[in-house]
Scaffold this active site. Structure first.
Site, PDB file in Angstrom:
ATOM      1  N   ILE A  26       0.815  -1.220   0.000  1.00  0.00           N
ATOM      2  CA  ILE A  26       0.000   0.000   0.000  1.00  0.00           C
ATOM      3  C   ILE A  26       0.851   1.272   0.000  1.00  0.00           C
ATOM      4  O   ILE A  26       0.341   2.352  -0.296  1.00  0.00           O
ATOM      5  CB  ILE A  26      -0.978   0.035   1.203  1.00  0.00           C
ATOM      6  CG1 ILE A  26      -0.210  -0.065   2.530  1.00  0.00           C
ATOM      7  CG2 ILE A  26      -2.025  -1.052   1.094  1.00  0.00           C
ATOM      8  CD1 ILE A  26      -1.103   0.098   3.753  1.00  0.00           C
ATOM      9  N   ALA A  27       2.136   1.180   0.336  1.00  0.00           N
ATOM     10  CA  ALA A  27       2.996   2.373   0.342  1.00  0.00           C
ATOM     11  C   ALA A  27       4.449   1.937   0.294  1.00  0.00           C
ATOM     12  O   ALA A  27       4.784   0.782   0.592  1.00  0.00           O
ATOM     13  CB  ALA A  27       2.740   3.223   1.584  1.00  0.00           C
TER      14      ALA A  27
ATOM     15  N   SER B 184      11.790   5.428   1.339  1.00  0.00           N
ATOM     16  CA  SER B 184      13.212   5.190   1.107  1.00  0.00           C
ATOM     17  C   SER B 184      13.764   4.086   1.998  1.00  0.00           C
ATOM     18  O   SER B 184      14.787   3.484   1.674  1.00  0.00           O
ATOM     19  CB  SER B 184      13.995   6.478   1.340  1.00  0.00           C
ATOM     20  OG  SER B 184      13.787   6.948   2.660  1.00  0.00           O
ATOM     21  N   LEU B 185      13.103   3.794   3.132  1.00  0.00           N
ATOM     22  CA  LEU B 185      13.613   2.790   4.054  1.00  0.00           C
ATOM     23  C   LEU B 185      12.749   1.547   4.145  1.00  0.00           C
ATOM     24  O   LEU B 185      13.251   0.481   4.523  1.00  0.00           O
ATOM     25  CB  LEU B 185      13.754   3.378   5.466  1.00  0.00           C
ATOM     26  CG  LEU B 185      14.660   4.595   5.637  1.00  0.00           C
ATOM     27  CD1 LEU B 185      14.724   4.998   7.098  1.00  0.00           C
ATOM     28  CD2 LEU B 185      16.058   4.319   5.107  1.00  0.00           C
TER      29      LEU B 185
ATOM     30  N   VAL C   9       5.172  -0.697   3.098  1.00  0.00           N
ATOM     31  CA  VAL C   9       4.039  -0.933   3.991  1.00  0.00           C
ATOM     32  C   VAL C   9       3.063  -1.856   3.264  1.00  0.00           C
ATOM     33  O   VAL C   9       2.704  -1.603   2.103  1.00  0.00           O
ATOM     34  CB  VAL C   9       3.341   0.368   4.412  1.00  0.00           C
ATOM     35  CG1 VAL C   9       2.157   0.060   5.337  1.00  0.00           C
ATOM     36  CG2 VAL C   9       4.320   1.308   5.110  1.00  0.00           C
TER      37      VAL C   9
ATOM     38  N   LYS D 256       4.998  -2.900   8.403  1.00  0.00           N
ATOM     39  CA  LYS D 256       6.045  -2.028   7.878  1.00  0.00           C
ATOM     40  C   LYS D 256       7.305  -2.883   7.768  1.00  0.00           C
ATOM     41  O   LYS D 256       7.820  -3.379   8.783  1.00  0.00           O
ATOM     42  CB  LYS D 256       6.268  -0.833   8.813  1.00  0.00           C
ATOM     43  CG  LYS D 256       7.276   0.174   8.284  1.00  0.00           C
ATOM     44  CD  LYS D 256       7.385   1.372   9.226  1.00  0.00           C
ATOM     45  CE  LYS D 256       8.400   2.394   8.709  1.00  0.00           C
ATOM     46  NZ  LYS D 256       8.503   3.554   9.626  1.00  0.00           N
TER      47      LYS D 256
ATOM     48  N   ASP E  69       7.587  13.678  12.539  1.00  0.00           N
ATOM     49  CA  ASP E  69       7.456  13.727  11.083  1.00  0.00           C
ATOM     50  C   ASP E  69       6.012  14.033  10.675  1.00  0.00           C
ATOM     51  O   ASP E  69       5.374  13.238   9.968  1.00  0.00           O
ATOM     52  CB  ASP E  69       7.903  12.382  10.493  1.00  0.00           C
ATOM     53  CG  ASP E  69       8.280  12.481   9.028  1.00  0.00           C
ATOM     54  OD1 ASP E  69       8.496  13.607   8.546  1.00  0.00           O
ATOM     55  OD2 ASP E  69       8.362  11.431   8.362  1.00  0.00           O
TER      56      ASP E  69
END
Length: 517
Positions: free
Chosen positions: A118-119, A122-123, A126, A139, A274
């Site tokens: 779904i996402a 850079s690291l 998800v 994640k 964030d």
């Protein structure tokens, strides 16, 4: 080892043009020549190319750029603004299947056929997946990422001394530890067990607050590489149509976001660092949903108190208190000249005073611009807290262009008792001063009356003692010598050399004083 040097060479080739350009800004011909004037448009174009280069270099350099975007002690505003665009989701091809990581970490607990991406950032990726028939969010750290990050951080550490050669000498205090700051922030973000703990702590702090929702986290199943949490859905918080359908005014949501993030930083001491629009959503019932706690921080109680002291000093315009707070937070070097720092801070306050359009970014920029002449740096915990303010302000302004974040901070401090504590402290100081002065003040009328009586009767005498055995006129020689020295200093600005006459006269009287003292 060969791979390391190949990567090192690749990084140097990509970044060398920027190093040369920055060096020429200070010395036109690199080794000699004065600084050159560079048009703002050139800096803007260079900043855009730097962002593209960091994207191409990969995750470690993307995260380094994100950190630098919040470091006004190192990065000029034009470059900081460009680097801030690295906050968006950035896909990177790892060449490996993240499902392998899920299988290695969680085994048969996850139905591999239910994994749905779904996402991606850079690291990490998800996914949604099914565990024991319940839909969860996973994640997943990008496969093989940590060794590549460690390698790139070693390269960054080797390049930092060369950055110091082209940087301003006043930035040495900041650059000295910048590689350590990168390493700490990036490795913290790669540790999903830490992220799970931060989610739990923040969730506990807001357990009774219906305005915000923190997804539950499964700490037992979470590992360093896979974070298992509740799957919660929402629409992007800046989507005005979604806000309207949820029955929330954008202005109300702006105030809610500001209040929640100030509560995290100033009251709870554990905060999500964030808060860009991609990590903030609005649920169907209007609740604010917060995602992605990789960039988060827990403040030590003494650090939290020092930050409150910083706000108090700003509120009182107490420059000495502000300097003490900056040194205590390790922002300002202890050896900095306090007198000079006090002078520039007072000037900064004067520059900001009376401006109706001031915002949080203006305050931070003005403060750190003024401190550029002194050895100062921004430690990671302070940097993240400042970042929360600037990013939160940006989100609130998207929701409500008229939102005054600085005014909201003031009202927050008053409503939550921080200013009230300050007023109480000030009242205590005044009360203690009055208590100490009361006996003297009580005797003052009687003493004044006696003094005037003696003055009327002509009984008042001023007694002086001559403790020097030398003739009294010797003191006159010393006074005349000093006066002529001062006069000579003033006469140096005259076209004719009158100061020489004064210096000769001063020398004569000085000799006479030394002979007769």
């Amino acid at each position: 080892m060969r791979g390391f040097y190949r990567r090192f060479l690749q990084v140097v080739v990509r970044l060398l043009p920027f190093a040369v350009a920055f060096a020429r800004d200070q010395r036109r011909f690199l080794l000699f020549g004065g600084a050159r004037q560079v048009h703002e448009a050139v800096h803007e174009e260079r900043a855009e190319r730097l962002v593209e280069t960091l994207l191409q270099l990969g995750a470690a350099f993307i995260k380094a750029g994100q950190v630098l975007s919040t470091r006004p002690d190192i990065v000029p505003p034009i470059y900081a603004e460009a680097l801030s665009t690295l906050q968006d989701e950035v896909p990177e091809d790892s060449g490996q299947d993240p499902a392998v990581v899920v299988e290695e970490e969680l085994g048969d607990a996850v139905d591999s056929g239910s994994l749905t991406p779904i996402a991606g950032g850079s690291l990490a990726y998800v996914y949604t997946a099914a565990i024991e028939g319940e839909e969860v969010a996973l994640k997943v750290r990008r496969p093989g990422l940590k060794p590549r990050i460690a390698r790139d951080l070693r390269i960054i550490r080797k390049l930092v001394p060369f950055v110091g050669l082209i940087a301003d000498v006043r930035q040495e205090y900041s650059i000295r530890n910048i590689a350590d700051d990168f390493e700490r922030i990036i490795f913290d973000e790669l540790d999903f067990e830490r992220e799970a703990r931060m989610m739990r702590l923040i969730g506990e702090n807001f357990a009774d607050d219906e305005r915000v929702y923190i997804p539950d986290v499964d700490e037992e199943r979470t590992t360093e590489r896979v974070l298992v949490m509740e799957y919660a859905e929402g629409e992007r918080v800046t989507d005005t149509e979604a806000l309207r359908e949820a029955g929330v005014d954008p202005e109300e949501m702006a105030e809610r976001i500001a209040d929640i993030y100030l509560s995290m930083g100033l009251e709870h001491g554990v905060f999500h660092a964030d808060p860009h629009p991609g990590n903030l959503s609005v649920m169907d019932d209007g609740t604010l949903l917060i995602y992605d706690y990789g960039m988060s921080e827990e403040l030590a109680p003494e650090t939290q108190q020092r930050i409150i002291d910083l706000y108090r000093s700003l509120a009182r315009r107490d420059t000495d208190g502000l300097i003490d707070a900056l040194i205590a937070l390790d922002v300002l070097a202890p050896e900095a000249d306090r007198g000079e720092v006090r002078r520039v801070l007072e000037l900064a306050m004067e520059n900001l005073e009376g401006r109706s359009d001031i915002d949080w970014r203006d305050i931070i920029t003005e403060l750190f611009t003024m401190l550029h002449d002194f050895p100062f740096r921004i430690p990671p915990n302070v940097m993240l807290l400042l970042r929360v303010g600037t990013v939160t302000e940006g989100v609130c302004r998207q929701l409500d262009p008229e939102f005054d974040f600085v005014a909201f901070i003031r009202s927050f401090l008053v409503e939550h008792g921080l200013f009230r504590e300050e007023l109480q402290e000030l009242a205590r100081e005044v009360r203690n001063d009055l208590r100490a002065s009361a006996p003297v003040l009580a005797r003052l009328p009687a003493r004044t009356d006696r003094l005037f009586d003696r003055l009327e009767r002509g009984e008042l005498r001023i007694k002086t003692e001559h403790t020097d055995a030398s003739p009294r006129y010797a003191l006159g020689y010393a006074i005349l010598a000093g006066a002529l020295v001062v006069a000579s200093a003033l006469l140096t600005f005259h076209e004719r050399p009158y100061e020489l006459v004064g210096l000769v006269g001063a020398a004569v009287f000085l000799v006479l004083f030394l002979r007769h003292r």
